[in-house]
Design a protein around this motif. Structure first.
Motif, short mmCIF file in Angstrom:
data_model
loop_
_atom_site.label_atom_id
_atom_site.label_comp_id
_atom_site.label_asym_id
_atom_site.label_seq_id
_atom_site.Cartn_x
_atom_site.Cartn_y
_atom_site.Cartn_z
N ARG A 81 15.83 7.80 -2.81
CA ARG A 81 15.58 7.84 -1.36
C ARG A 81 14.04 8.02 -1.02
O ARG A 81 13.73 7.47 -0.09
N SER A 84 12.45 4.42 -1.26
CA SER A 84 12.94 3.80 -0.25
C SER A 84 12.30 4.04 1.20
O SER A 84 11.84 3.31 1.87
N ARG A 85 11.85 5.39 1.36
CA ARG A 85 11.17 5.72 2.59
C ARG A 85 9.79 5.21 2.43
O ARG A 85 8.99 4.86 3.40
N ALA A 87 8.68 2.62 0.81
CA ALA A 87 8.60 1.35 0.77
C ALA A 87 8.70 0.86 2.37
O ALA A 87 8.19 0.01 2.92
N ASP A 88 9.97 1.60 3.16
CA ASP A 88 9.75 1.30 4.40
C ASP A 88 8.68 1.36 5.30
O ASP A 88 8.13 0.86 6.09
N ALA A 89 7.95 2.76 5.01
CA ALA A 89 6.60 3.08 5.41
C ALA A 89 5.55 2.08 5.42
O ALA A 89 4.91 1.61 6.29
N HIS A 90 5.42 1.60 4.25
CA HIS A 90 4.69 0.74 3.90
C HIS A 90 4.82 -0.65 4.46
O HIS A 90 4.01 -1.37 5.19
N ASN A 91 6.19 -1.01 4.73
CA ASN A 91 6.47 -2.25 5.26
C ASN A 91 6.26 -2.26 6.81
O ASN A 91 5.79 -3.15 7.29
N GLN A 92 6.31 -1.14 7.26
CA GLN A 92 6.12 -0.97 8.70
C GLN A 92 4.64 -1.12 8.88
O GLN A 92 4.15 -1.70 9.89
#
Length: 263
Positions: A81, A84-85, A87-92
């Motif tokens: 988790r 994943s968080r 990675a999501d922050a990086h993608n954002q």
């Protein structure tokens, strides 16, 4: 540490029970052979006790392993988790950076396009203020049916100053180099800026541009090709079909070619 302490205590208890059993049998006042026989018989009880303790130890060990596996699984899930968080922050962050970069590039494109557009308008206004040039354009458009396309093209190109064609070409080349990767968005922007150019053109200018630039089939990337690709002369079709069909077909050929390229 608590688990191993419990196991050590269990072993100590077994050892004490074994010692007490041996002492209690051997300390009785009876023949030696009988004492050893009784000791052997008493071992059956200890064997059953040892077997029970061993099975209990197996169950305890199995319970500990299940607890450890559960804790390990929870730890892995939590790490997953967290990753994943992250990675999501990086993608954002990447998406925000790309959006800002796209807006900056579009702003630069707009400034460059309007720079050439303003220079083109200056040349256009000077030409429109020259009444002699306007009269020549009118005469040329009225004599279309009586002249060859080559002669028409030469005279039509001489109607406008060189800067007029150059600055118009620079505007259209900016549309070609539009820095937008999204094809749908790029198409919308190109159409919007092409409408800006079309809105500045008079019907007379469209006719003269058609005569001067499309007296022969244009090559890809040339000014006539870009004029046709972005439909800069939209609206002069009825007049062209009646007065100079061959020239009009050259213009239509570019439109058809550009539409196939987009497909």
């Amino acid at each position: 540490m608590k688990k191993y302490g419990f196991a050590f205590l269990a072993l100590m208890l077994v050892a004490v029970l074994f010692a007490i059993n041996v002492w209690s049998v051997l300390s009785l006042d009876r023949p030696t052979n009988l004492a050893w026989n009784e000791l052997g018989d008493s071992m059956g009880l200890l064997n059953a006790l040892f077997s029970g303790l061993a099975f209990a130890g197996f169950l305890v060990s199995l319970t500990w392993q299940r607890q450890e596996l559960s804790l390990t699984r929870k730890s892995v899930e939590e790490q997953t988790r967290e990753l994943s968080r992250a990675a999501d922050a990086h993608n954002q962050q990447v998406a925000q950076f790309q959006a800002q970069q796209s807006l900056q590039m579009q702003s630069q494109f707009h400034a460059q396009f309007m720079f050439w557009h303003d220079l083109w308008l200056r040349e256009q206004k000077e030409m429109q203020a020259n009444q002699d040039a306007q009269d020549q354009c009118l005469t040329l458009c009225e004599d279309v049916g009586e002249r060859e396309s080559q002669s028409l093209g030469k005279d039509a190109r001489e109607m406008f100053p060189g800067g007029y064609y150059n600055f118009l070409r620079y505007c259209l080349e900016e549309l070609e180099a539009l820095p937008v990767t999204d094809e749908k968005r790029a198409s919308e922007l190109r159409q919007r800026y092409a409408r800006i150019l079309r809105a500045e053109l008079s019907d007379m200018e469209k006719k003269v541009l058609l005569l001067g630039q499309f007296h022969k089939a244009p090559s890809v990337g040339s000014l006539p090709y870009l004029i046709g690709k972005y439909e800069i002369l939209h609206g002069c079709g009825p007049w062209a079909r009646d007065q100079c069909e061959e020239i009009w077909l050259n213009y239509r050929g570019v439109l058809n070619s550009a539409s196939h390229d987009e497909d």
